[in-house]
Design an enzyme around this catalytic site. Structure first.
Site, short mmCIF file in Angstrom:
data_model
loop_
_atom_site.label_atom_id
_atom_site.label_comp_id
_atom_site.label_asym_id
_atom_site.label_seq_id
_atom_site.Cartn_x
_atom_site.Cartn_y
_atom_site.Cartn_z
N TYR B 109 -62.99 15.47 -64.95
CA TYR B 109 -61.62 15.32 -65.43
C TYR B 109 -61.58 15.41 -66.95
CZ TYR B 109 -59.69 13.66 -60.98
OH TYR B 109 -59.25 13.56 -59.69
N TYR B 148 -66.44 15.02 -56.80
CA TYR B 148 -67.08 14.24 -57.87
C TYR B 148 -67.51 12.88 -57.35
CZ TYR B 148 -62.42 12.08 -58.52
OH TYR B 148 -61.23 11.44 -58.34
N ARG B 158 -66.01 11.86 -53.81
CA ARG B 158 -64.67 12.27 -53.41
C ARG B 158 -64.71 13.70 -52.91
NH1 ARG B 158 -60.04 10.50 -54.65
NH2 ARG B 158 -59.85 10.89 -52.44
N HIS B 161 -59.97 17.41 -54.24
CA HIS B 161 -58.58 16.97 -54.01
C HIS B 161 -57.74 17.23 -55.25
CE1 HIS B 161 -60.53 13.58 -56.02
NE2 HIS B 161 -59.34 13.34 -56.56
N HIS B 163 -54.20 15.61 -57.07
CA HIS B 163 -53.25 14.50 -57.07
C HIS B 163 -51.83 15.02 -57.30
CE1 HIS B 163 -56.32 11.22 -57.66
NE2 HIS B 163 -57.02 12.22 -58.19
FE LIG Z 1 -59.17 12.24 -58.34
#
Ligand SMILES: [Fe+2]
Lengths: 189, 241
Positions: B109, B148, B158, B161, B163
């Site tokens: 991120y 990640y 995870r 995905h 958001h």
């Molecule tokens: Fe996330």
């Protein structure tokens, strides 16, 4: 009418919610974002609301995102009304801060009045579906005593009252407790 | 004062949504209320809501392949994500502000708090935004994010995905969610996904490969339809929406 579809299930906003919802906080420069901790309301009494969010161990939550939605100072939601604001809890101090005006009384379902309040929604890592509560004002004792929502609360009513700051005019303190002794009252509205 | 402010939304189905406390997802343990939620009817405070128009959108907000470019295209699988926003009564939801955030192709991120060792992509921010049109349709372009790791009762991963944050016309419709990608084997291992207990509900969080909308020699496509809470009655007069 009968419902035909199920709502899309909620998922946590996670720790990186700022990228999408407050990009400058994440460190991303977005020119047209336009959503801040200030509502667009101008008429009425300017107020600030600050506070922290605590978890069930009393730790301050430093990755939460909060949104408010409120009426204007006359209690109305007229066309073009901008009673929305969004902010995060500071990464270091955990404090959040909203700047707006004090809302007026909003109509209840039977046409009577609700005490001045704003809707508060809380999103964070670990919160699977956002928490919905209200901020009322401790200095509106008479209106609060007649409020249908406050009067439906059997325990924890005081958790919804923002306290006037004695040192600073028109500043209120509103701390949220996600869990535990002083747990904030949350709604399913 | 409006006289049409009777309760307009039925309570959410809390067995369909994830519960607050889902111990397999460690972060929920101290962040979930212990007291029952207090059910109250919706009033004007919840049936009204902020209105967002096209003036909210930057030029490339819906094109995450372009909106952070410094010196080239972002790394990763180019995809178009599209779908329809309906309410529980299958009515198209126009003017829904959809805010988007995601990791880059390596699962990193662009956020000052993410220290995962996968590199940042100088040409990708993971920020996006769009509005649904008059038929409830939306779309944006991006790259498919990578999985990640995250700490959760030990190390966990995870699934890939994206958001999404959604505003309907009423604040009562407010929703934040995530969608996953059809066929990802990490989905069934994820404690955040599994906070949703009904397999039919999990299935609703999975975007489908959408070859019909793929752009030849450019981008694959995925379809993700969204349902917001539905208002039982249409307002009689022009209540602010
Ligand atoms: Fe996330």
């Amino acid at each position: 009418m009968k419902k035909q579809l199920k709502e899309t299930p909620s998922q946590t906003a996670g720790p990186y919610v700022h990228i999408g919802l407050l990009p400058d906080v994440a460190g991303i420069d977005v020119k047209h974002h336009g959503i801040t901790g200030h509502t667009g309301l101008k008429d009425g009494t300017p107020i600030t609301i600050t506070g922290v969010v605590r978890d069930g161990s009393g730790e301050i939550v430093k990755d939460a995102l909060l949104e408010i939605w409120q009426a204007a100072d006359d209690g109305q939601f007229a066309d073009g009304h901008n009673g929305f604001a969004r902010c995060h809890t500071d990464f270091e101090t955990g404090e959040f801060r909203f700047e707006t005006v004090k809302p007026g009384p909003v109509a209840w379902t039977d046409g009577s009045s609700q005490a001045p309040h704003m809707t508060l929604m809380i999103f964070a890592r670990g919160i699977n579906i956002h928490l919905h509560t209200r901020i009322y004002f401790a200095d509106e004792a008479a209106a609060n005593a007649a409020d249908p929502v406050l009067n439906a609360i059997t325990a924890g009513r005081e958790t919804l009252l923002a306290k006037p700051d004695t040192n600073s005019n028109n500043s209120y303190r509103f701390d949220v407790s996600l869990q535990g002794e002083a747990e904030t009252v949350f709604f399913d509205i | 004062m409006a006289s049409n402010t009777k309760p307009a939304f039925a309570p959410r189905d809390r067995t369909w949504h994830p519960k607050g406390l889902t111990p397999a997802y460690n972060s929920s343990v101290l962040r979930s209320p212990k007291r029952a939620l207090l059910q109250m009817p919706t009033s004007l405070s919840e049936t009204s809501g902020p209105v967002f128009g096209h003036d909210m959108l930057g030029e490339n907000d819906a094109d995450m392949l372009a909106n952070a470019v410094v010196d080239g295209d972002p790394v990763g699988e180019r995809i178009v994500v599209s779908g329809r926003v309906l309410d529980e009564y299958a009515r198209p939801q126009a003017g829904v502000l959809i805010e988007v955030w995601q990791a880059n192709a390596g699962g990193r991120y662009r956020h000052i708090r993410d220290g995962y060792l996968a590199p940042l992509d100088p040409n990708f921010s993971g920020y996006g935004r769009c509005l649904s049109d008059s038929h409830g349709n939306y779309s944006f372009r991006t790259i498919r994010p990578g999985p990640y790791p995250f700490p959760n009762n030990g190390p966990a991963w995870r699934p890939a995905h994206i958001h999404l944050s959604l505003f309907g016309a009423s604040f009562a419709q407010r929703l934040i969610t995530q969608f996953y990608f059809e066929g990802d084997p990490l989905i069934r291992h994820c404690a955040i996904v599994n906070a949703v207990s009904d397999p039919a509900a999990v299935d609703r969080l999975v975007a489908r490969l959408d070859l019909d909308n793929a752009v030849p020699f450019d981008a694959l496509a995925y379809k993700f339809d969204i349902v917001l809470r539905g208002r039982e009655e249409t307002p009689l007069d022009a209540e602010h929406g």
